[in-house]
Design a protein around this motif. Structure first.
Motif, mmCIF file in Angstrom:
data_model
loop_
_atom_site.group_PDB
_atom_site.id
_atom_site.type_symbol
_atom_site.label_atom_id
_atom_site.label_comp_id
_atom_site.label_asym_id
_atom_site.label_seq_id
_atom_site.Cartn_x
_atom_site.Cartn_y
_atom_site.Cartn_z
ATOM 1 N N ALA A 26 0.807 -1.216 0.000
ATOM 2 C CA ALA A 26 0.000 0.000 0.000
ATOM 3 C C ALA A 26 0.847 1.275 0.000
ATOM 4 N N GLY A 27 2.166 1.126 -0.119
ATOM 5 C CA GLY A 27 3.032 2.294 -0.181
ATOM 6 C C GLY A 27 3.711 2.639 1.125
ATOM 7 N N GLY A 28 3.666 1.732 2.092
ATOM 8 C CA GLY A 28 4.247 2.004 3.394
ATOM 9 C C GLY A 28 5.762 1.865 3.416
ATOM 10 N N VAL A 29 6.366 2.555 4.365
ATOM 11 C CA VAL A 29 7.786 2.430 4.666
ATOM 12 C C VAL A 29 7.910 1.683 5.984
ATOM 13 N N VAL A 30 8.769 0.667 6.008
ATOM 14 C CA VAL A 30 8.861 -0.238 7.148
ATOM 15 C C VAL A 30 10.290 -0.280 7.680
ATOM 16 N N ALA A 31 10.429 -0.255 9.009
ATOM 17 C CA ALA A 31 11.716 -0.519 9.662
ATOM 18 C C ALA A 31 11.702 -1.975 10.113
ATOM 19 N N PHE A 32 12.730 -2.739 9.732
ATOM 20 C CA PHE A 32 12.686 -4.177 9.991
ATOM 21 C C PHE A 32 14.081 -4.715 10.268
ATOM 22 N N PRO A 33 14.172 -5.864 10.969
ATOM 23 C CA PRO A 33 15.483 -6.459 11.270
ATOM 24 C C PRO A 33 16.013 -7.263 10.101
ATOM 25 N N THR A 34 17.341 -7.337 10.008
ATOM 26 C CA THR A 34 17.983 -8.189 9.008
ATOM 27 C C THR A 34 19.024 -9.043 9.731
ATOM 28 N N ASP A 35 19.889 -9.700 8.972
ATOM 29 C CA ASP A 35 20.947 -10.496 9.594
ATOM 30 C C ASP A 35 22.161 -9.653 9.950
ATOM 31 N N SER A 36 22.112 -8.350 9.659
ATOM 32 C CA SER A 36 23.226 -7.474 10.043
ATOM 33 C C SER A 36 22.751 -6.377 10.995
ATOM 34 N N ALA A 37 21.783 -5.589 10.591
ATOM 35 C CA ALA A 37 21.259 -4.515 11.434
ATOM 36 C C ALA A 37 19.850 -4.193 10.960
ATOM 37 N N TYR A 38 19.189 -3.279 11.637
ATOM 38 C CA TYR A 38 17.853 -2.873 11.191
ATOM 39 C C TYR A 38 17.968 -2.065 9.907
ATOM 40 N N ALA A 39 16.910 -2.129 9.101
ATOM 41 C CA ALA A 39 16.898 -1.472 7.800
ATOM 42 C C ALA A 39 15.559 -0.794 7.576
ATOM 43 N N LEU A 40 15.522 0.076 6.579
ATOM 44 C CA LEU A 40 14.280 0.656 6.087
ATOM 45 C C LEU A 40 13.945 -0.020 4.768
ATOM 46 N N GLY A 41 12.667 -0.320 4.555
ATOM 47 C CA GLY A 41 12.280 -0.975 3.316
ATOM 48 C C GLY A 41 10.980 -0.445 2.771
ATOM 49 N N CYS A 42 10.789 -0.621 1.466
ATOM 50 C CA CYS A 42 9.538 -0.230 0.825
ATOM 51 C C CYS A 42 9.365 -1.051 -0.448
ATOM 52 N N HIS A 43 8.232 -0.862 -1.100
ATOM 53 C CA HIS A 43 7.910 -1.599 -2.315
ATOM 54 C C HIS A 43 8.865 -1.215 -3.435
ATOM 55 N N LEU A 44 9.264 -2.219 -4.202
ATOM 56 C CA LEU A 44 10.246 -2.053 -5.269
ATOM 57 C C LEU A 44 9.874 -0.945 -6.246
ATOM 58 N N GLY A 45 8.623 -0.836 -6.592
ATOM 59 C CA GLY A 45 8.222 0.110 -7.631
ATOM 60 C C GLY A 45 7.587 1.388 -7.139
ATOM 61 N N ASP A 46 7.639 1.656 -5.837
ATOM 62 C CA ASP A 46 6.916 2.800 -5.276
ATOM 63 C C ASP A 46 7.827 4.020 -5.161
ATOM 64 N N LYS A 47 7.662 4.973 -6.062
ATOM 65 C CA LYS A 47 8.507 6.167 -6.090
ATOM 66 C C LYS A 47 8.303 7.034 -4.856
ATOM 67 N N SER A 48 7.064 7.191 -4.434
ATOM 68 C CA SER A 48 6.771 8.028 -3.276
ATOM 69 C C SER A 48 7.395 7.468 -2.004
ATOM 70 N N ALA A 49 7.280 6.155 -1.810
ATOM 71 C CA ALA A 49 7.876 5.526 -0.623
ATOM 72 C C ALA A 49 9.390 5.652 -0.658
ATOM 73 N N LEU A 50 9.980 5.503 -1.847
ATOM 74 C CA LEU A 50 11.424 5.645 -1.980
ATOM 75 C C LEU A 50 11.872 7.045 -1.575
ATOM 76 N N GLU A 51 11.118 8.055 -1.975
ATOM 77 C CA GLU A 51 11.468 9.432 -1.613
ATOM 78 C C GLU A 51 11.347 9.649 -0.104
ATOM 79 N N ARG A 52 10.409 8.975 0.524
ATOM 80 C CA ARG A 52 10.303 9.072 1.986
ATOM 81 C C ARG A 52 11.531 8.471 2.657
ATOM 82 N N VAL A 53 12.016 7.350 2.114
ATOM 83 C CA VAL A 53 13.237 6.736 2.659
ATOM 84 C C VAL A 53 14.417 7.685 2.479
ATOM 85 N N ARG A 54 14.519 8.309 1.306
ATOM 86 C CA ARG A 54 15.586 9.296 1.076
ATOM 87 C C ARG A 54 15.523 10.413 2.103
ATOM 88 N N MET A 55 14.326 10.858 2.389
ATOM 89 C CA MET A 55 14.145 11.958 3.333
ATOM 90 C C MET A 55 14.572 11.552 4.743
#
Length: 209
Positions: A26-55
Protein backbone atom coordinates in the motif's frame (compact mmCIF):
# COMPACT_ATOMS: atom_id res chain seq x y z
CA UNK A 1 2.58 7.09 14.86
CA UNK A 2 3.59 3.86 13.14
CA UNK A 3 2.25 0.40 13.86
CA UNK A 4 4.50 -1.85 15.95
CA UNK A 5 4.60 -5.61 15.31
CA UNK A 6 6.48 -8.03 17.55
CA UNK A 7 7.45 -10.86 15.20
CA UNK A 8 9.29 -13.98 16.33
CA UNK A 9 12.75 -14.03 14.68
CA UNK A 10 12.82 -17.81 14.14
CA UNK A 11 9.13 -18.58 13.63
CA UNK A 12 7.49 -15.44 12.23
CA UNK A 13 3.73 -15.31 12.70
CA UNK A 14 2.14 -15.64 9.23
CA UNK A 15 -0.71 -13.25 10.15
CA UNK A 16 1.73 -10.46 11.04
CA UNK A 17 3.92 -11.16 8.00
CA UNK A 18 0.85 -10.82 5.76
CA UNK A 19 -0.16 -7.56 7.45
CA UNK A 20 3.36 -6.20 7.05
CA UNK A 21 3.37 -7.14 3.35
CA UNK A 22 0.00 -5.43 2.88
CA UNK A 23 1.41 -2.24 4.42
CA UNK A 24 4.36 -2.36 2.00
CA UNK A 25 2.11 -2.99 -1.01
CA UNK A 26 0.00 0.00 0.00
CA UNK A 27 3.03 2.29 -0.18
CA UNK A 28 4.25 2.00 3.39
CA UNK A 29 7.79 2.43 4.67
CA UNK A 30 8.86 -0.24 7.15
CA UNK A 31 11.72 -0.52 9.66
CA UNK A 32 12.69 -4.18 9.99
CA UNK A 33 15.48 -6.46 11.27
CA UNK A 34 17.98 -8.19 9.01
CA UNK A 35 20.95 -10.50 9.59
CA UNK A 36 23.23 -7.47 10.04
CA UNK A 37 21.26 -4.52 11.43
CA UNK A 38 17.85 -2.87 11.19
CA UNK A 39 16.90 -1.47 7.80
CA UNK A 40 14.28 0.66 6.09
CA UNK A 41 12.28 -0.98 3.32
CA UNK A 42 9.54 -0.23 0.83
CA UNK A 43 7.91 -1.60 -2.31
CA UNK A 44 10.25 -2.05 -5.27
CA UNK A 45 8.22 0.11 -7.63
CA UNK A 46 6.92 2.80 -5.28
CA UNK A 47 8.51 6.17 -6.09
CA UNK A 48 6.77 8.03 -3.28
CA UNK A 49 7.88 5.53 -0.62
CA UNK A 50 11.42 5.64 -1.98
CA UNK A 51 11.47 9.43 -1.61
CA UNK A 52 10.30 9.07 1.99
CA UNK A 53 13.24 6.74 2.66
CA UNK A 54 15.59 9.30 1.08
CA UNK A 55 14.14 11.96 3.33
CA UNK A 56 14.52 9.90 6.53
CA UNK A 57 18.12 9.03 5.68
CA UNK A 58 18.85 12.38 3.95
CA UNK A 59 20.28 10.59 0.95
CA UNK A 60 21.22 12.20 -2.35
CA UNK A 61 20.42 10.95 -5.83
CA UNK A 62 23.74 9.11 -6.09
CA UNK A 63 23.11 6.74 -3.20
CA UNK A 64 23.02 3.07 -4.18
CA UNK A 65 19.92 1.36 -2.84
CA UNK A 66 19.77 -2.38 -2.24
CA UNK A 67 17.31 -4.91 -3.55
CA UNK A 68 16.86 -7.58 -0.91
CA UNK A 69 16.20 -10.89 -2.69
CA UNK A 70 14.97 -14.23 -1.39
CA UNK A 71 17.60 -16.39 -3.14
CA UNK A 72 20.29 -16.50 -5.81
CA UNK A 73 17.78 -17.29 -8.54
CA UNK A 74 15.75 -14.16 -7.83
CA UNK A 75 18.92 -12.09 -7.59
CA UNK A 76 19.80 -13.27 -11.10
CA UNK A 77 16.56 -11.76 -12.40
CA UNK A 78 17.66 -8.28 -11.38
CA UNK A 79 21.45 -8.43 -11.96
CA UNK A 80 23.79 -9.54 -14.70
CA UNK A 81 25.83 -12.36 -13.18
CA UNK A 82 28.73 -13.97 -15.05
CA UNK A 83 30.31 -17.28 -14.04
CA UNK A 84 32.99 -15.83 -11.75
CA UNK A 85 30.47 -13.60 -9.97
CA UNK A 86 28.08 -16.55 -9.65
CA UNK A 87 30.70 -18.60 -7.82
CA UNK A 88 31.41 -15.77 -5.38
CA UNK A 89 27.73 -15.12 -4.77
CA UNK A 90 26.95 -18.80 -4.22
CA UNK A 91 29.69 -19.03 -1.60
CA UNK A 92 28.51 -15.98 0.36
CA UNK A 93 24.72 -15.95 0.31
CA UNK A 94 22.60 -15.94 2.26
CA UNK A 95 24.59 -13.67 4.55
CA UNK A 96 25.46 -10.11 5.57
CA UNK A 97 26.80 -8.97 2.20
CA UNK A 98 25.64 -6.39 -0.32
CA UNK A 99 26.93 -6.94 -3.85
CA UNK A 100 27.07 -4.19 -6.45
CA UNK A 101 26.23 -5.63 -9.86
CA UNK A 102 25.11 -4.38 -13.26
CA UNK A 103 21.35 -4.23 -13.27
CA UNK A 104 18.95 -5.85 -15.73
CA UNK A 105 15.98 -3.96 -17.22
CA UNK A 106 13.84 -5.42 -14.41
CA UNK A 107 15.25 -2.82 -11.99
CA UNK A 108 13.47 0.58 -11.93
CA UNK A 109 15.80 3.30 -13.25
CA UNK A 110 15.43 5.41 -10.10
CA UNK A 111 17.19 2.66 -8.12
CA UNK A 112 20.22 2.57 -10.40
CA UNK A 113 23.55 4.31 -10.05
CA UNK A 114 23.08 7.11 -12.62
CA UNK A 115 26.33 6.45 -14.52
CA UNK A 116 27.23 2.82 -13.92
CA UNK A 117 23.68 1.43 -14.19
CA UNK A 118 24.43 -0.78 -11.21
CA UNK A 119 22.42 -1.73 -8.15
CA UNK A 120 23.12 -3.29 -4.78
CA UNK A 121 21.65 -6.74 -4.15
CA UNK A 122 21.69 -9.08 -1.20
CA UNK A 123 20.14 -12.26 0.18
CA UNK A 124 19.77 -12.05 3.98
CA UNK A 125 20.00 -14.93 6.44
CA UNK A 126 17.00 -13.66 8.38
CA UNK A 127 13.70 -15.52 8.54
CA UNK A 128 11.54 -12.42 8.95
CA UNK A 129 13.04 -10.92 5.78
CA UNK A 130 12.67 -14.17 3.86
CA UNK A 131 9.05 -14.70 4.91
CA UNK A 132 8.21 -11.10 4.12
CA UNK A 133 9.65 -11.38 0.60
CA UNK A 134 7.89 -14.70 0.08
CA UNK A 135 4.58 -13.03 0.97
CA UNK A 136 5.35 -10.08 -1.31
CA UNK A 137 6.45 -12.35 -4.15
CA UNK A 138 9.26 -9.96 -5.11
CA UNK A 139 12.37 -8.25 -3.71
CA UNK A 140 12.24 -5.53 -1.09
CA UNK A 141 13.92 -2.17 -1.65
CA UNK A 142 16.09 -1.58 1.41
CA UNK A 143 18.75 0.60 3.00
CA UNK A 144 20.50 0.35 6.37
CA UNK A 145 18.74 2.31 9.11
CA UNK A 146 21.50 4.78 9.89
CA UNK A 147 20.13 8.14 10.97
CA UNK A 148 21.68 11.38 9.68
CA UNK A 149 24.79 12.29 11.66
CA UNK A 150 25.28 8.74 12.96
CA UNK A 151 27.87 6.16 11.91
CA UNK A 152 26.16 2.98 13.11
CA UNK A 153 22.74 1.50 12.28
CA UNK A 154 19.95 1.48 14.84
CA UNK A 155 19.56 -1.77 16.82
CA UNK A 156 16.66 -1.30 19.24
CA UNK A 157 13.13 -1.38 17.76
CA UNK A 158 11.80 0.70 20.68
CA UNK A 159 14.41 3.39 19.98
CA UNK A 160 13.42 3.22 16.31
CA UNK A 161 9.78 3.77 17.20
CA UNK A 162 10.66 6.70 19.45
CA UNK A 163 13.01 8.28 16.89
CA UNK A 164 11.20 7.86 13.56
CA UNK A 165 7.83 6.37 14.48
CA UNK A 166 6.11 9.39 12.95
CA UNK A 167 8.01 8.95 9.67
CA UNK A 168 7.42 5.25 8.94
CA UNK A 169 4.27 3.15 8.74
CA UNK A 170 5.50 0.07 10.59
CA UNK A 171 8.29 -0.92 12.95
CA UNK A 172 8.92 -4.68 13.15
CA UNK A 173 10.38 -5.79 16.46
CA UNK A 174 12.36 -8.89 15.58
CA UNK A 175 14.71 -8.65 18.53
CA UNK A 176 18.33 -7.58 18.60
CA UNK A 177 20.17 -8.21 15.34
CA UNK A 178 23.49 -6.43 15.81
CA UNK A 179 24.79 -2.96 15.01
CA UNK A 180 27.13 -3.67 12.10
CA UNK A 181 26.04 -2.99 8.55
CA UNK A 182 26.70 -5.41 5.70
CA UNK A 183 30.00 -5.65 3.89
CA UNK A 184 29.72 -4.16 0.40
CA UNK A 185 31.54 -5.76 -2.51
CA UNK A 186 31.56 -4.28 -6.02
CA UNK A 187 31.40 -7.02 -8.68
CA UNK A 188 30.66 -4.75 -11.66
CA UNK A 189 34.11 -5.22 -13.18
CA UNK A 190 36.27 -8.32 -13.43
CA UNK A 191 38.04 -7.73 -10.09
CA UNK A 192 36.01 -7.61 -6.83
CA UNK A 193 36.40 -4.34 -4.93
CA UNK A 194 35.55 -4.16 -1.22
CA UNK A 195 33.67 -0.88 -0.77
CA UNK A 196 32.83 -1.31 2.92
CA UNK A 197 34.06 -3.76 5.53
CA UNK A 198 31.08 -4.70 7.66
CA UNK A 199 29.74 -7.81 9.34
CA UNK A 200 30.64 -10.27 6.58
CA UNK A 201 34.14 -11.68 6.14
CA UNK A 202 35.66 -10.09 3.02
CA UNK A 203 39.06 -11.82 3.10
CA UNK A 204 38.19 -14.06 0.15
CA UNK A 205 37.45 -11.02 -2.01
CA UNK A 206 40.63 -9.30 -0.96
CA UNK A 207 42.64 -12.46 -1.62
CA UNK A 208 41.36 -12.44 -5.18
CA UNK A 209 42.92 -9.04 -5.89
Amino acid sequence: MSQFFQIHPDNPQPRLIKQAADIIRAGGVVAFPTDSAYALGCHLGDKSALERVRMIRRLDEKHNFTLMCSDLSELGTYAKVDNSAFRLLKAHIPGPYTFILRATPEVPKRLLHPKRKSVGLRVPANQICLDLMAELGEPLMSVSLILPGEDLPMTDPYDIRDSIGNLVDLVIDGGYCGMEATSIVDLVDDVPVVIRRGLGDVSQFEDSL
